[in-house]
Design a protein around this motif. Sequence first.
Motif, PDB file in Angstrom:
ATOM      1  N   ASN A 276       0.859  -1.184   0.000  1.00 18.50           N
ATOM      2  CA  ASN A 276       0.000   0.000   0.000  1.00 18.50           C
ATOM      3  C   ASN A 276       0.890   1.227   0.000  1.00 18.50           C
ATOM      4  OD1 ASN A 276      -3.134  -0.562   1.020  1.00 18.50           O
ATOM      5  ND2 ASN A 276      -1.715  -2.213   1.428  1.00 18.50           N
ATOM      6  N   PHE A 277       0.504   2.236  -0.749  1.00 21.47           N
ATOM      7  CA  PHE A 277       1.249   3.492  -0.795  1.00 21.47           C
ATOM      8  C   PHE A 277       0.346   4.594  -0.271  1.00 21.47           C
ATOM      9  CE2 PHE A 277       2.542   7.339  -3.234  1.00 21.47           C
ATOM     10  CZ  PHE A 277       3.785   7.511  -2.632  1.00 21.47           C
ATOM     11  N   TYR A 278       0.719   5.161   0.872  1.00 27.60           N
ATOM     12  CA  TYR A 278      -0.030   6.262   1.460  1.00 27.60           C
ATOM     13  C   TYR A 278       0.420   7.549   0.781  1.00 27.60           C
ATOM     14  CZ  TYR A 278      -2.244   9.222   4.957  1.00 27.60           C
ATOM     15  OH  TYR A 278      -3.029  10.150   5.591  1.00 27.60           O
ATOM     16  N   LYS A 279      -0.464   8.131  -0.015  1.00 22.76           N
ATOM     17  CA  LYS A 279      -0.110   9.260  -0.876  1.00 22.76           C
ATOM     18  C   LYS A 279       0.229  10.527  -0.086  1.00 22.76           C
ATOM     19  CE  LYS A 279      -3.230   7.468  -4.363  1.00 22.76           C
ATOM     20  NZ  LYS A 279      -4.511   7.647  -5.044  1.00 22.76           N
TER      21      LYS A 279
ATOM     22  N   GLY B 124      -8.420  -0.314  -1.933  1.00 18.90           N
ATOM     23  CA  GLY B 124      -7.869   1.029  -2.088  1.00 18.90           C
ATOM     24  C   GLY B 124      -8.791   2.100  -1.535  1.00 18.90           C
ATOM     25  N   ASP B 125      -8.283   3.312  -1.506  1.00 18.96           N
ATOM     26  CA  ASP B 125      -8.988   4.456  -0.975  1.00 18.96           C
ATOM     27  C   ASP B 125      -8.416   5.691  -1.664  1.00 18.96           C
ATOM     28  OD1 ASP B 125      -9.942   6.568   0.682  1.00 18.96           O
ATOM     29  OD2 ASP B 125     -10.104   5.192   2.349  1.00 18.96           O
ATOM     30  N   LEU B 126      -9.033   6.826  -1.457  1.00 16.53           N
ATOM     31  CA  LEU B 126      -8.487   8.062  -2.034  1.00 16.53           C
ATOM     32  C   LEU B 126      -7.130   8.400  -1.426  1.00 16.53           C
ATOM     33  CD1 LEU B 126     -11.669  10.330  -2.190  1.00 16.53           C
ATOM     34  CD2 LEU B 126     -10.513   9.188  -4.084  1.00 16.53           C
ATOM     35  N   ALA B 127      -6.930   8.048  -0.173  1.00 17.33           N
ATOM     36  CA  ALA B 127      -5.691   8.401   0.522  1.00 17.33           C
ATOM     37  C   ALA B 127      -4.540   7.448   0.232  1.00 17.33           C
ATOM     38  CB  ALA B 127      -5.936   8.460   2.022  1.00 17.33           C
ATOM     39  N   TYR B 128      -4.853   6.214  -0.141  1.00 19.09           N
ATOM     40  CA  TYR B 128      -3.770   5.274  -0.414  1.00 19.09           C
ATOM     41  C   TYR B 128      -4.063   4.416  -1.629  1.00 19.09           C
ATOM     42  CZ  TYR B 128      -6.615   1.954   2.290  1.00 19.09           C
ATOM     43  OH  TYR B 128      -7.617   1.169   2.754  1.00 19.09           O
TER      44      TYR B 128
ATOM     45  N   TYR C 271       5.088   0.899 -10.096  1.00 17.03           N
ATOM     46  CA  TYR C 271       5.791   0.082  -9.105  1.00 17.03           C
ATOM     47  C   TYR C 271       7.302   0.221  -9.250  1.00 17.03           C
ATOM     48  CZ  TYR C 271       7.728  -3.849  -6.620  1.00 17.03           C
ATOM     49  OH  TYR C 271       8.494  -4.621  -5.778  1.00 17.03           O
ATOM     50  N   ALA C 272       7.797   0.202 -10.481  1.00 18.19           N
ATOM     51  CA  ALA C 272       9.244   0.316 -10.717  1.00 18.19           C
ATOM     52  C   ALA C 272       9.777   1.636 -10.160  1.00 18.19           C
ATOM     53  CB  ALA C 272       9.552   0.192 -12.202  1.00 18.19           C
ATOM     54  N   ALA C 273       9.029   2.716 -10.341  1.00 20.34           N
ATOM     55  CA  ALA C 273       9.452   4.022  -9.821  1.00 20.34           C
ATOM     56  C   ALA C 273       9.480   4.026  -8.291  1.00 20.34           C
ATOM     57  CB  ALA C 273       8.527   5.116 -10.343  1.00 20.34           C
ATOM     58  N   ILE C 274       8.452   3.453  -7.678  1.00 19.55           N
ATOM     59  CA  ILE C 274       8.400   3.382  -6.212  1.00 19.55           C
ATOM     60  C   ILE C 274       9.519   2.487  -5.692  1.00 19.55           C
ATOM     61  CG2 ILE C 274       7.048   2.508  -4.258  1.00 19.55           C
ATOM     62  CD1 ILE C 274       4.539   3.462  -5.785  1.00 19.55           C
ATOM     63  N   ALA C 275       9.701   1.342  -6.340  1.00 14.06           N
ATOM     64  CA  ALA C 275      10.734   0.400  -5.904  1.00 14.06           C
ATOM     65  C   ALA C 275      12.118   1.038  -5.974  1.00 14.06           C
ATOM     66  CB  ALA C 275      10.682  -0.867  -6.756  1.00 14.06           C
ATOM     67  N   LYS C 276      12.364   1.791  -7.025  1.00 10.15           N
ATOM     68  CA  LYS C 276      13.665   2.453  -7.177  1.00 10.15           C
ATOM     69  C   LYS C 276      13.853   3.512  -6.088  1.00 10.15           C
ATOM     70  CE  LYS C 276      16.524   4.964 -10.454  1.00 10.15           C
ATOM     71  NZ  LYS C 276      16.629   5.564 -11.771  1.00 10.15           N
ATOM     72  N   GLU C 277      12.822   4.316  -5.889  1.00 14.58           N
ATOM     73  CA  GLU C 277      12.901   5.392  -4.886  1.00 14.58           C
ATOM     74  C   GLU C 277      13.065   4.849  -3.473  1.00 14.58           C
ATOM     75  OE1 GLU C 277       9.912   8.628  -2.845  1.00 14.58           O
ATOM     76  OE2 GLU C 277       9.628   8.205  -4.976  1.00 14.58           O
ATOM     77  N   LYS C 278      12.367   3.752  -3.173  1.00 12.69           N
ATOM     78  CA  LYS C 278      12.369   3.209  -1.806  1.00 12.69           C
ATOM     79  C   LYS C 278      13.407   2.094  -1.596  1.00 12.69           C
ATOM     80  CE  LYS C 278       8.842   5.775  -0.641  1.00 12.69           C
ATOM     81  NZ  LYS C 278       8.958   6.924   0.235  1.00 12.69           N
ATOM     82  N   GLY C 279      14.148   1.728  -2.641  1.00  8.08           N
ATOM     83  CA  GLY C 279      15.195   0.716  -2.502  1.00  8.08           C
ATOM     84  C   GLY C 279      14.682  -0.709  -2.356  1.00  8.08           C
TER      85      GLY C 279
END
Length: 93
Positions: free
Chosen positions: A44-47, A59-63, A72-80
């Motif tokens: 889950n990604f809390y925006k 899902g929800d508006l907030a996450y 996913y690739a962008a998040i994975a790269k940013e978060k390691g």
Amino acid sequence: MREDYEKLKNGTWIKVTKQDFEPTKEKKYYFKNPFVCEGSNYLNFYKNGNFLYYGYRTGDLAYQTQFTKAEYAAIAKEKGIPEGYHIEVEVTE
């Protein structure tokens, strides 16, 4: 000209349907952590807070719980997040 056909320059007729003009949707996926208890192991990604956690896949508006592979690739790269860490589960509508 018939409504569902379009004429090419060389005179050949091809079938064109409404779906040919609709944008294609990118597939979305849930990403599961194989090391966390089944059911609450979806990424889950809390925006608002810009952080990740594992929980249910509703899902929800907030996450966000559904991601394209590019998101996913962008998040994975940013978060390691190491490649291949999560299990992809395709979202079916």
